[in-house]
Enzyme design. Structure first.
Site: not given
Length: 324
Positions: A60, A129
């Site tokens: 990321e 998440h």
């Protein structure tokens, strides 16, 4: 006008933006042939090729760092970060580079990039998440943050975000991707910074965004049966947020409850409540209340997650308190 699922409205916005402007590119993990973890970018690589719809390594920090450089040199990258939790890896590129470049280069450089990322629960994905971290980004000067609640706004805000000269964090609730709603045949951009009056009411104002707008609507139906008429404002944009419309609604209802799925402590709701108490104190007939998640990680268990998340009953209970 046709019914379109929330996720497909974003797909259409990306497709239309890429057709209109060859400088728009899309980047992220598994966004090409796979179409992303929730299928939002499905079909784009086939239409526009691998040069403009780029599968990236699982890094990321590298994805967003590359996007910042691309944006500063003439492209308009739209980056997908698979879960909002993983924006933790991107913070230097976003907070220290993208958000600051326009200021540090004396206004000579813009960073027209969009970071798409899903937040929230509803699919039992657990504490790593499911987090709602939008308040982090709303706190950073130089970043804009939006969070749509329906397909039409998802389309309109995405088109506006891509055209914006500043970096925009585009927050999508993962439990909403399959939710249908009307989308005009020729949808238009939605101005960043403008709230939407979803429902008129005279007794209390409910301020919400994202998935909590539908929960607020369900709460309003419950309350209406009890003789309490709630007005609902869908913020749509969290930074900047529509202070004028929020205060205008308060001047009509004189009570306010702010709802978000994120943790209630130190959140978007706290900022709105503080501003309302400061600028609208004389209009208040009751304290401003907030409804949000408790200060703990998101549970894995389906039953515990359902208890953790705000819902229509919790919102209705808060309204009953301010009506007393």
């Amino acid at each position: 006008m046709s019914d379109t699922r929330f996720g497909r409205a974003i797909t259409r916005a990306l497709n239309d933006a890429m057709e209109a402007d060859p400088s728009v590119i899309v980047m992220g993990e598994d966004i090409g042939a796979v179409g992303g973890p929730f299928g939002v970018t499905r079909g784009l690589q086939k239409s526009f090729g691998a040069d403009r719809v780029r599968d990236t390594p699982i890094s990321e920090a590298a994805i967003v760092g590359a996007a910042v450089g691309a944006a500063m040199t003439g492209l308009k990258p739209v980056v997908e970060i698979m879960f909002m939790d993983f924006t933790t890896f991107t913070m230097d590129a976003l907070v220290n580079q993208a958000a600051k470049a326009h200021f540090m280069f004396g206004g000579q450089v813009s960073v027209p990039m969009v970071l798409r990322t899903p937040h929230g629960g509803g699919i039992n994905a657990g504490p790593q998440h499911s987090q709602c971290l939008e308040a982090w980004f709303a706190h950073v000067p130089g970043l804009k943050v939006v969070c749509p609640s329906n397909p039409a706004d998802a389309y309109g805000l995405m088109r506006a975000a891509i055209e914006d000269p500043d970096p925009v964090i585009f927050v999508e609730n993962k439990a909403m991707y399959g939710a249908p709603g009307p989308l005009p045949d020729e949808p238009e951009p939605v101005e960043i910074g403008k709230a939407r009056r979803m429902r008129a009411g005279s007794d209390v104002t409910l301020v919400a965004y994202g998935a909590m707008v539908s929960e607020a609507a369900a709460a309003a139906d419950i309350l209406s049966a009890e003789g309490v008429e709630a007005e609902i404002l869908d913020l749509r944009s969290l930074q900047p947020w529509d202070k004028d419309q929020v205060l205008a609604s308060l001047s009509e209802t004189h009570r306010m409850v702010i709802v978000h799925e994120a943790g209630v402590e130190f959140g978007i709701g706290a900022e709105i409540a503080a501003h309302v108490v400061d600028a609208g104190f004389d209009e208040l007939d009751a304290p401003v209340l907030r409804v949000g998640a408790p200060h703990m990680p998101v549970p894995f268990s389906r039953d515990l997650e359902a208890e953790y998340r705000p819902n229509s009953n919790k919102i209705a209970d808060a309204v009953r308190r301010v009506m007393q």
